[in-house]
Design a protein around this motif. Structure first.
Motif, mmCIF file in Angstrom:
data_model
loop_
_atom_site.group_PDB
_atom_site.id
_atom_site.type_symbol
_atom_site.label_atom_id
_atom_site.label_comp_id
_atom_site.label_asym_id
_atom_site.label_seq_id
_atom_site.Cartn_x
_atom_site.Cartn_y
_atom_site.Cartn_z
ATOM 1 N N GLU A 120 0.837 -1.203 0.000
ATOM 2 C CA GLU A 120 0.000 0.000 0.000
ATOM 3 C C GLU A 120 0.873 1.254 0.000
ATOM 4 O OE1 GLU A 120 -3.557 2.080 2.694
ATOM 5 O OE2 GLU A 120 -2.506 0.311 3.462
ATOM 6 N N VAL A 121 1.895 1.265 0.836
ATOM 7 C CA VAL A 121 2.805 2.406 0.905
ATOM 8 C C VAL A 121 3.542 2.579 -0.421
ATOM 9 C CG1 VAL A 121 4.911 3.314 1.984
ATOM 10 C CG2 VAL A 121 3.090 2.341 3.413
ATOM 11 N N MET A 122 4.072 1.495 -0.951
ATOM 12 C CA MET A 122 4.871 1.590 -2.180
ATOM 13 C C MET A 122 4.013 1.977 -3.393
ATOM 14 S SD MET A 122 7.677 1.367 -0.801
ATOM 15 C CE MET A 122 8.689 1.598 -2.236
ATOM 16 N N GLN A 123 2.771 1.493 -3.456
ATOM 17 C CA GLN A 123 1.892 1.858 -4.569
ATOM 18 C C GLN A 123 1.562 3.348 -4.534
ATOM 19 O OE1 GLN A 123 -1.314 -0.959 -4.085
ATOM 20 N NE2 GLN A 123 -0.309 -2.516 -5.346
ATOM 21 N N LEU A 124 1.241 3.860 -3.338
ATOM 22 C CA LEU A 124 0.955 5.287 -3.234
ATOM 23 C C LEU A 124 2.216 6.104 -3.498
ATOM 24 C CD1 LEU A 124 -1.027 7.559 -2.743
ATOM 25 C CD2 LEU A 124 -0.678 7.276 -0.289
ATOM 26 N N ALA A 125 3.351 5.651 -3.030
ATOM 27 C CA ALA A 125 4.613 6.362 -3.282
ATOM 28 C C ALA A 125 4.883 6.451 -4.778
ATOM 29 C CB ALA A 125 5.769 5.663 -2.564
ATOM 30 N N ALA A 126 4.595 5.385 -5.508
ATOM 31 C CA ALA A 126 4.790 5.406 -6.967
ATOM 32 C C ALA A 126 3.920 6.485 -7.614
ATOM 33 C CB ALA A 126 4.476 4.035 -7.557
ATOM 34 N N GLU A 127 2.711 6.641 -7.093
ATOM 35 C CA GLU A 127 1.802 7.678 -7.614
ATOM 36 C C GLU A 127 2.277 9.074 -7.227
ATOM 37 O OE1 GLU A 127 -2.184 6.841 -6.270
ATOM 38 O OE2 GLU A 127 -1.988 4.712 -6.814
ATOM 39 N N LEU A 128 3.088 9.177 -6.202
ATOM 40 C CA LEU A 128 3.598 10.460 -5.698
ATOM 41 C C LEU A 128 5.063 10.661 -6.097
ATOM 42 C CD1 LEU A 128 1.979 10.289 -2.134
ATOM 43 C CD2 LEU A 128 1.246 11.743 -4.045
ATOM 44 N N ASP A 129 5.429 10.205 -7.280
ATOM 45 C CA ASP A 129 6.790 10.349 -7.814
ATOM 46 C C ASP A 129 7.858 9.737 -6.917
ATOM 47 O OD1 ASP A 129 5.910 11.707 -10.127
ATOM 48 O OD2 ASP A 129 5.872 13.614 -9.033
ATOM 49 N N GLY A 130 7.517 8.618 -6.277
ATOM 50 C CA GLY A 130 8.488 7.899 -5.459
ATOM 51 C C GLY A 130 8.672 8.443 -4.054
ATOM 52 N N ASN A 131 7.835 9.360 -3.622
ATOM 53 C CA ASN A 131 7.979 9.984 -2.304
ATOM 54 C C ASN A 131 7.332 9.091 -1.237
ATOM 55 O OD1 ASN A 131 7.926 11.618 -0.004
ATOM 56 N ND2 ASN A 131 7.741 13.497 -1.228
ATOM 57 N N VAL A 132 8.141 8.230 -0.641
ATOM 58 C CA VAL A 132 7.660 7.288 0.375
ATOM 59 C C VAL A 132 7.198 8.027 1.626
ATOM 60 C CG1 VAL A 132 8.312 5.346 1.856
ATOM 61 C CG2 VAL A 132 9.114 5.429 -0.511
ATOM 62 N N GLU A 133 7.935 9.047 2.028
ATOM 63 C CA GLU A 133 7.566 9.801 3.226
ATOM 64 C C GLU A 133 6.177 10.420 3.081
ATOM 65 O OE1 GLU A 133 9.200 13.504 5.994
ATOM 66 O OE2 GLU A 133 10.447 12.741 4.369
ATOM 67 N N LEU A 134 5.904 11.010 1.932
ATOM 68 C CA LEU A 134 4.600 11.618 1.695
ATOM 69 C C LEU A 134 3.502 10.555 1.648
ATOM 70 C CD1 LEU A 134 3.128 14.268 1.247
ATOM 71 C CD2 LEU A 134 3.580 14.044 -1.211
ATOM 72 N N ALA A 135 3.806 9.406 1.057
ATOM 73 C CA ALA A 135 2.838 8.306 1.010
ATOM 74 C C ALA A 135 2.474 7.861 2.424
ATOM 75 C CB ALA A 135 3.411 7.144 0.201
ATOM 76 N N ILE A 136 3.469 7.724 3.271
ATOM 77 C CA ILE A 136 3.232 7.316 4.661
ATOM 78 C C ILE A 136 2.363 8.341 5.379
ATOM 79 C CG2 ILE A 136 4.376 7.054 6.913
ATOM 80 C CD1 ILE A 136 6.647 5.589 5.368
ATOM 81 N N LYS A 137 2.663 9.623 5.174
ATOM 82 C CA LYS A 137 1.871 10.678 5.812
ATOM 83 C C LYS A 137 0.415 10.620 5.352
ATOM 84 C CE LYS A 137 5.628 13.918 6.681
ATOM 85 N NZ LYS A 137 6.234 15.218 6.346
ATOM 86 N N HIS A 138 0.196 10.408 4.046
ATOM 87 C CA HIS A 138 -1.167 10.332 3.515
ATOM 88 C C HIS A 138 -1.926 9.141 4.097
ATOM 89 C CE1 HIS A 138 -1.519 13.469 0.407
ATOM 90 N NE2 HIS A 138 -0.209 13.321 0.248
ATOM 91 N N ILE A 139 -1.293 7.993 4.114
ATOM 92 C CA ILE A 139 -1.961 6.781 4.628
ATOM 93 C C ILE A 139 -2.275 6.933 6.110
ATOM 94 C CG2 ILE A 139 -1.680 4.306 5.074
ATOM 95 C CD1 ILE A 139 -0.001 4.233 2.433
ATOM 96 N N ALA A 140 -1.334 7.471 6.878
ATOM 97 C CA ALA A 140 -1.553 7.668 8.315
ATOM 98 C C ALA A 140 -2.720 8.627 8.543
ATOM 99 C CB ALA A 140 -0.286 8.192 8.984
#
Length: 149
Positions: A120-140
């Protein structure tokens, strides 16, 4: 190993030994004796997989029956609505207790080993140009919003 531990203690240092398998320590009499005899602080995580042979572990670590009960109680009655695990800490036979270790949702998502959560984190990060930190913040943030409804 024994020489290393004694040297570290001689200079007021502290050596730390970490293993996922108790057998790593038990299998070598030299390692077992040097580590166990020179360890005032013992930290144990969930030991349920050793429940049937915990008497041997208890004897090896020199745990009292009370300490054995504490260790075997780890994670047995956790609150499912919270993200925490329990840990047992024994300090030189003078004090021991089970403590809950709880991290923020962001830390949990950063270090989880649950494959579905990592995906889930990696899929959202891919949609956010690879930004894992931002993906984590969004999911949280999304999970917090869902739990408040």
């Amino acid at each position: 190993m024994l020489s290393l531990l004694k040297t570290v203690r001689k200079f007021f240092g502290e050596a730390i030994v970490v293993t996922q398998e108790v057998d790593d320590i038990i299998q070598s009499p030299i390692v077992k004796e040097s580590i166990i005899n020179n360890s005032d602080c013992k930290i144990l995580l969930d030991q349920r997989k050793y429940m049937n042979k915990f008497d041997d572990i208890q004897a090896m670590l020199g745990l009292t029956d009370k300490e054995k009960g504490q260790v075997l109680s780890i994670n047995m009655n956790n609150d499912p609505s919270r993200l925490y695990k329990e840990v047992w800490i024994g300090l030189g036979g003078t004090h021991s207790a089970v403590y809950a270790t709880e991290v923020s949702l962001e830390e949990y998502l950063a270090y989880t080993t649950e494959e579905t959560e990592k995906m889930e984190v990696m899929q959202l990060a891919a949609e956010l140009d690879g930004n894992v930190e931002l993906a984590i913040k969004h999911i949280a943030m999304q999970r917090r919003d869902n739990s408040n409804q």
